[in-house]
Design a protein around this motif. Structure first.
Motif, short mmCIF file in Angstrom:
data_model
loop_
_atom_site.label_atom_id
_atom_site.label_comp_id
_atom_site.label_asym_id
_atom_site.label_seq_id
_atom_site.Cartn_x
_atom_site.Cartn_y
_atom_site.Cartn_z
N SER A 39 0.57 -1.07 -0.14
CA SER A 39 -0.21 0.12 0.07
C SER A 39 0.52 0.98 0.08
CB SER A 39 -0.77 -0.01 1.32
OG SER A 39 -1.32 1.21 1.11
N GLN A 40 1.98 1.06 0.56
CA GLN A 40 2.73 2.37 1.01
C GLN A 40 3.62 2.94 -0.51
OE1 GLN A 40 5.37 1.52 4.13
NE2 GLN A 40 4.13 2.75 5.44
N ASN A 41 4.06 1.63 -0.83
CA ASN A 41 4.90 2.06 -2.31
C ASN A 41 3.51 2.19 -3.45
OD1 ASN A 41 6.70 1.23 -4.54
ND2 ASN A 41 5.92 -1.05 -4.83
N HIS A 42 2.81 2.14 -2.86
CA HIS A 42 1.49 2.32 -4.13
C HIS A 42 0.72 4.11 -4.24
CE1 HIS A 42 -2.51 3.13 -5.73
NE2 HIS A 42 -2.54 2.49 -6.80
N ASP A 43 1.71 3.87 -2.99
CA ASP A 43 1.05 5.73 -2.45
C ASP A 43 2.36 6.67 -3.60
OD1 ASP A 43 -1.46 5.26 -1.94
OD2 ASP A 43 -0.31 4.84 0.25
N MET A 44 2.43 6.25 -2.91
CA MET A 44 4.79 6.60 -3.40
C MET A 44 4.67 6.58 -5.16
SD MET A 44 6.18 7.82 -0.55
CE MET A 44 6.79 7.47 0.58
#
Length: 73
Positions: free
Chosen positions: A39-44
């Motif tokens: 999820s954090q990767n997608h947000d970044m």
């Protein structure tokens, strides 16, 4: 002799069950961590795309001479 063999086997089975439980708990934690990091990767990635779009829009607003001077530097 047979009773001690049975007790030894029972101990091994108990240790195996304990290890299995510990590994399942660890696996669940790792799955949660993977989900969070995904999820954090997608947000970044979204933030990087937005920044790229903003920079592209700003570059498009610059006069052609300024863009050519920047590319030559």
């Amino acid at each position: 002799m047979m009773i001690s063999d049975f007790e030894l086997l029972a101990e091994k089975v108990a240790k195996l069950a304990e290890l299995t439980h510990a590994l399942r708990t660890e696996n669940a934690g790792l799955r949660n961590e993977v989900a969070l990091l995904t999820s954090q990767n997608h947000d970044m990635q979204q933030r990087m795309q937005q920044a790229h779009n903003r920079v592209s829009a700003l570059l498009a607003q610059l006069p052609a001479e300024a863009v050519n001077d920047e590319e030559a530097a």
